[in-house]
Design a protein around this motif. Structure first.
Motif, mmCIF file in Angstrom:
data_model
loop_
_atom_site.group_PDB
_atom_site.id
_atom_site.type_symbol
_atom_site.label_atom_id
_atom_site.label_comp_id
_atom_site.label_asym_id
_atom_site.label_seq_id
_atom_site.Cartn_x
_atom_site.Cartn_y
_atom_site.Cartn_z
ATOM 1 N N PRO A 1 40.155 35.754 47.866
ATOM 2 C CA PRO A 1 40.356 35.149 46.235
ATOM 3 C C PRO A 1 39.601 33.774 46.313
ATOM 4 C CG PRO A 1 42.435 35.019 47.498
ATOM 5 C CD PRO A 1 41.416 35.737 48.544
ATOM 6 N N CYS A 2 39.487 33.477 44.896
ATOM 7 C CA CYS A 2 39.058 32.016 44.911
ATOM 8 C C CYS A 2 40.101 31.010 45.301
ATOM 9 C CB CYS A 2 38.840 31.810 43.525
ATOM 10 S SG CYS A 2 40.234 31.740 42.190
ATOM 11 N N SER A 3 39.815 29.670 45.663
ATOM 12 C CA SER A 3 40.645 28.936 46.298
ATOM 13 C C SER A 3 41.959 28.857 45.502
ATOM 14 C CB SER A 3 40.010 27.597 46.450
ATOM 15 O OG SER A 3 39.434 26.998 45.153
ATOM 16 N N LEU B 1 42.863 32.999 36.470
ATOM 17 C CA LEU B 1 42.762 33.402 37.812
ATOM 18 C C LEU B 1 42.198 34.931 37.684
ATOM 19 C CD1 LEU B 1 45.866 31.678 39.541
ATOM 20 C CD2 LEU B 1 43.158 31.135 39.577
ATOM 21 N N GLY B 2 42.442 35.594 36.687
ATOM 22 C CA GLY B 2 41.906 37.027 36.664
ATOM 23 C C GLY B 2 40.569 37.069 36.374
ATOM 24 N N SER B 3 39.953 36.082 35.530
ATOM 25 C CA SER B 3 38.455 35.865 34.996
ATOM 26 C C SER B 3 37.838 35.448 36.337
ATOM 27 C CB SER B 3 38.323 34.651 34.320
ATOM 28 O OG SER B 3 39.024 34.921 33.021
ATOM 29 N N TRP B 4 38.469 34.876 37.376
ATOM 30 C CA TRP B 4 37.728 34.350 38.463
ATOM 31 C C TRP B 4 37.666 35.862 39.479
ATOM 32 C CZ3 TRP B 4 34.501 30.881 40.246
ATOM 33 C CH2 TRP B 4 34.635 29.721 39.481
ATOM 34 N N ALA B 5 38.580 36.458 39.597
ATOM 35 C CA ALA B 5 38.712 37.751 40.347
ATOM 36 C C ALA B 5 37.544 38.767 39.828
ATOM 37 C CB ALA B 5 39.884 38.482 40.156
ATOM 38 N N ASP B 6 37.506 38.554 38.452
ATOM 39 C CA ASP B 6 36.214 39.597 37.629
ATOM 40 C C ASP B 6 35.017 39.037 38.245
ATOM 41 O OD1 ASP B 6 38.197 41.060 36.478
ATOM 42 O OD2 ASP B 6 37.998 39.864 34.677
ATOM 43 N N VAL B 7 34.591 37.715 38.274
ATOM 44 C CA VAL B 7 33.375 37.255 38.529
ATOM 45 C C VAL B 7 33.171 37.389 40.099
ATOM 46 C CG1 VAL B 7 32.252 35.057 38.870
ATOM 47 C CG2 VAL B 7 33.381 35.719 36.689
ATOM 48 N N TYR B 8 34.212 37.383 40.903
ATOM 49 C CA TYR B 8 34.368 37.511 42.407
ATOM 50 C C TYR B 8 33.376 39.114 42.353
ATOM 51 C CZ TYR B 8 35.698 33.408 44.574
ATOM 52 O OH TYR B 8 35.948 32.101 45.224
ATOM 53 N N SER B 9 34.089 40.108 41.626
ATOM 54 C CA SER B 9 33.835 41.419 41.887
ATOM 55 C C SER B 9 32.123 41.673 41.585
ATOM 56 C CB SER B 9 34.696 42.136 41.079
ATOM 57 O OG SER B 9 36.210 42.252 41.576
ATOM 58 N N LYS B 10 31.854 40.579 40.611
ATOM 59 C CA LYS B 10 30.447 41.230 40.141
ATOM 60 C C LYS B 10 29.342 40.903 41.314
ATOM 61 C CE LYS B 10 31.153 39.945 35.103
ATOM 62 N NZ LYS B 10 30.625 39.206 34.012
ATOM 63 N N PHE B 11 29.950 39.684 42.121
ATOM 64 C CA PHE B 11 28.549 39.518 43.324
ATOM 65 C C PHE B 11 29.102 40.254 44.501
ATOM 66 C CE2 PHE B 11 31.315 35.571 43.505
ATOM 67 C CZ PHE B 11 31.536 35.353 44.716
ATOM 68 N N GLY B 12 29.993 40.987 44.526
ATOM 69 C CA GLY B 12 30.467 42.067 45.426
ATOM 70 C C GLY B 12 31.495 41.634 46.685
ATOM 71 N N ALA B 13 32.252 40.456 46.045
ATOM 72 C CA ALA B 13 33.221 39.816 46.938
ATOM 73 C C ALA B 13 34.375 40.600 46.572
ATOM 74 C CB ALA B 13 33.522 38.396 46.812
ATOM 75 N N LYS B 14 35.459 40.753 47.424
ATOM 76 C CA LYS B 14 36.770 41.742 47.063
ATOM 77 C C LYS B 14 37.710 40.574 46.910
ATOM 78 C CE LYS B 14 35.411 45.519 49.774
ATOM 79 N NZ LYS B 14 35.617 46.376 50.963
ATOM 80 N N PRO B 15 38.211 40.249 45.719
ATOM 81 C CA PRO B 15 39.084 39.101 45.216
ATOM 82 C C PRO B 15 40.492 39.421 45.794
ATOM 83 C CG PRO B 15 38.777 40.465 43.285
ATOM 84 C CD PRO B 15 37.753 40.933 44.249
ATOM 85 N N ASN B 16 40.847 40.605 46.208
ATOM 86 C CA ASN B 16 42.219 40.492 46.967
ATOM 87 C C ASN B 16 42.250 40.069 48.519
ATOM 88 O OD1 ASN B 16 43.609 41.552 44.630
ATOM 89 N ND2 ASN B 16 42.784 43.586 45.128
ATOM 90 N N ARG B 17 40.824 40.241 49.105
ATOM 91 C CA ARG B 17 40.678 39.842 50.330
ATOM 92 C C ARG B 17 40.479 38.453 50.390
ATOM 93 N NH1 ARG B 17 36.812 43.155 54.350
ATOM 94 N NH2 ARG B 17 37.274 41.784 56.506
#
Length: 227
Positions: free
Chosen positions: A76-78, A58-74
């Motif tokens: 997050p992946c499903s 899930l940490g890896s998904w948060a990192d990938v989300y950040s790469k395309f400009g999403a805010k994983p804390n707001r």
């Protein structure tokens, strides 16, 4: 042409992306039931700390989300969103046997799992980077609205428009899957911090549950990757 299309830009964002696609035709299937309380068991599994790769994956998904400009804390992946609900409330409410099944798989394996009504699709599922003009059907304050993804946002889409925003964060209404029947499409998405064996195990769990819910269904299972 492959059934699931992964655009080349995805390899730049997540070169270790791998997924399993499961297309189910339940048009002539029987009506079955789940043999076990899979959602309750999955919630218990999460509360006891499983699976061991959850934090890294899930940490890896948060990192990938950040790469395309999403805010994983707001947003997050499903899989992270489901897990947070279980960690906070101890349970997530049952919806129906089909949705409960793929939510249980997501929780038990710490993996995003999408379920779609494939009869509502126009063309093939495609993972791509949005240009910002695509249409996304959703509901706001009880009213149907059309949104546009942000430019550069990773989305699932078909030939008509976006079916899921921010990779696997929010599903659209047009292709939402509510019950067993017709043609159904599922995608289980992983990154390199989840092993191939674990990915296969998640797909096996979903496959087995679908066989129980729709005995006699026809299934096409395929692996896809960013590479």
């Amino acid at each position: 042409m492959d059934f699931v299309i992964i655009d080349k830009e995805i390899a730049v964002l997540a070169p270790d992306y791998r997924a399993i696609s499961i297309l189910v035709d339940a048009t002539n299937a029987g009506a079955g039931t789940m043999a076990r309380q899979v959602l309750e068991e999955a919630c218990d599994f999460v509360r006891n700390g499983g699976p061991p790769w959850s934090e890294a994956h899930l940490g890896s998904w948060a990192d990938v989300y950040s790469k395309f400009g999403a805010k994983p804390n707001r947003t997050p992946c499903s899989a992270q969103a489901l897990r947070k609900r279980v960690e906070k409330d101890g349970r997530i409410p049952a919806i129906n046997p089909l949705v409960d099944l793929y939510n249980a798989v997501s929780l038990r394996y710490a993996i995003p799992v999408g379920g779609e009504n494939f009869d509502a699709y126009v063309g093939n599922p495609r993972l791509s980077v949005a240009d910002g003009t695509e249409e996304f059907d959703t509901v706001m304050n009880g009213e149907r609205v059309i949104e546009n993804p942000a430019k550069g946002e990773v989305v699932w889409r078909d030939d008509h428009g976006v079916t899921c925003r921010r990779w696997n964060w929010r599903q659209g209404t047009r292709t939402r899957l509510d019950a067993v029947g017709g043609r159904m499409w599922f995608i289980l998405e992983s990154l390199g911090t989840m092993s191939e064996d674990a990915l296969d195990g998640a797909a096996d769990m979903l496959f087995g549950g679908l066989r129980q819910l729709a005995p006699g269904c026809e299934v096409l299972r395929q692996k896809v990757s960013a590479a």
